[in-house]
Design a protein around this motif. Structure first.
Motif, mmCIF file in Angstrom:
data_model
loop_
_atom_site.group_PDB
_atom_site.id
_atom_site.type_symbol
_atom_site.label_atom_id
_atom_site.label_comp_id
_atom_site.label_asym_id
_atom_site.label_seq_id
_atom_site.Cartn_x
_atom_site.Cartn_y
_atom_site.Cartn_z
ATOM 1 N N VAL A 119 56.658 52.514 19.154
ATOM 2 C CA VAL A 119 56.006 51.961 20.346
ATOM 3 C C VAL A 119 54.507 51.822 20.087
ATOM 4 C CG1 VAL A 119 55.505 52.283 22.802
ATOM 5 C CG2 VAL A 119 57.717 53.026 21.874
ATOM 6 N N PHE A 120 53.989 50.630 20.346
ATOM 7 C CA PHE A 120 52.546 50.389 20.301
ATOM 8 C C PHE A 120 51.968 50.641 21.689
ATOM 9 C CE2 PHE A 120 53.767 48.062 16.527
ATOM 10 C CZ PHE A 120 52.682 48.225 15.673
ATOM 11 N N VAL A 121 50.897 51.395 21.727
ATOM 12 C CA VAL A 121 50.261 51.780 22.988
ATOM 13 C C VAL A 121 48.859 51.184 23.046
ATOM 14 C CG1 VAL A 121 49.478 53.725 24.394
ATOM 15 C CG2 VAL A 121 51.601 53.907 23.081
ATOM 16 N N ASP A 122 48.532 50.564 24.167
ATOM 17 C CA ASP A 122 47.200 50.016 24.371
ATOM 18 C C ASP A 122 46.244 51.163 24.699
ATOM 19 O OD1 ASP A 122 45.003 48.495 24.872
ATOM 20 O OD2 ASP A 122 45.752 47.556 26.695
ATOM 21 N N GLY A 123 45.749 51.813 23.659
ATOM 22 C CA GLY A 123 44.895 52.985 23.841
ATOM 23 C C GLY A 123 44.848 53.793 22.555
ATOM 24 N N GLY A 133 45.207 61.484 22.660
ATOM 25 C CA GLY A 133 45.109 60.362 23.577
ATOM 26 C C GLY A 133 46.466 59.927 24.103
ATOM 27 N N LEU A 134 46.446 58.796 24.806
ATOM 28 C CA LEU A 134 47.639 58.276 25.480
ATOM 29 C C LEU A 134 48.823 58.087 24.525
ATOM 30 C CD1 LEU A 134 49.004 57.001 27.995
ATOM 31 C CD2 LEU A 134 47.829 54.864 27.446
ATOM 32 N N ALA A 135 48.562 57.566 23.316
ATOM 33 C CA ALA A 135 49.649 57.314 22.358
ATOM 34 C C ALA A 135 50.309 58.611 21.896
ATOM 35 C CB ALA A 135 49.130 56.524 21.160
#
Length: 252
Positions: A119-123, A133-135
């Motif tokens: 999954v790619f996370v914008d963050g 962080g978020l990822a």
């Protein structure tokens, strides 16, 4: 929110981040990650939250799953959500992760064969004040490999947006070129990537969970048709389109 409850919340969240940080895996864990051409990788996910302009509470939580290497959309889930946690710098994940996790869980229940392998996370992932962080947050709670890709530089742990940083950006000659984001401690927290020949402004890639930084960098570059990797770009575009369609008076 009064100062005291905010301080207590920050202490609680710092403690939770520290606990979950111990579970982050910063190495490749899947066979496809070790393949030069990611042989065996078939599905890549992207997540994003888009807000109605002027409203920082109601948002569209978006999940997309794309085929790999063709990067065609196989699945999308747009859901309006109401964020209840306050925004506090460095703790964005506590606002956003629950809704992104719910989207992944819905997919697992309804169409398990389409669950993404990464999954790619914008963050950000490890490139964060406390290396969580978020990822990282989404990766640990979902158990899926995650990559953090940020469009803007977080000035953290001795990494600054200064002349030296700009000179490193200027030295990136072509798509795929990168340089490390090194903390004052000497640890590489992520890498700045020139994602395409046409884009001179880099993106900032960091480990979320169950992937190494070099593999995360290679994978991000392989998923870029434009500056932003396609899973995140598609999630952003589709969440904004959902808001435009359902809330035409509001400009997302």
């Amino acid at each position: 929110m009064s100062a005291r409850p905010a301080e207590e919340l920050v202490e609680q969240w710092e403690s939770e981040q520290a606990r979950l940080r111990q579970q982050v895996v910063e190495e490749d864990t899947e066979d496809w990650q070790r393949s030069p051409h990611f042989s065996g990788l078939q599905r890549v996910g992207g997540v994003d939250l888009s807000f109605i302009k002027g409203d920082d509470v109601n948002a569209c939580a978006q999940l997309v799953v794309l085929s790999y290497p063709d990067l065609e959309v196989l699945y999308e889930d747009s859901q309006m959500v109401t964020l209840t946690a306050p925004y506090i710098a460095g703790f964005l994940a506590f606002r956003e992760t629950p809704f992104l996790l719910e989207a992944l869980q819905r997919l697992e229940r309804n169409q398990p064969k389409l669950v993404p392998q990464v999954v790619f996370v914008d963050g950000n992932g490890l490139f964060h004040y406390r290396e969580f962080g978020l990822a990282c947050h989404l990766g640990v709670l979902s158990g899926l490999p995650c990559v953090g890709v940020a469009k803007n530089l977080l000035q953290v742990q001795g990494v600054y947006k200064n002349e030296e940083h700009q000179s490193q950006i200027d030295a990136l000659q072509k798509g795929g070129d990168s340089f490390p984001l090194t903390a004052a401690s000497g640890k590489v927290l992520g890498k700045a990537l020139r994602s395409s020949d046409k884009s001179t402004k880099p993106v900032y890639v960091s480990v979320g969970h169950k992937i190494s930084v070099d593999t995360a960098l290679r994978l991000t570059h392989s998923c870029c048709r434009y500056r932003v990797p396609e899973p995140i770009r598609q999630a952003d575009c589709r969440s904004r389109e959902y808001l435009r369609t359902h809330f035409p008076a509001a400009d997302p």
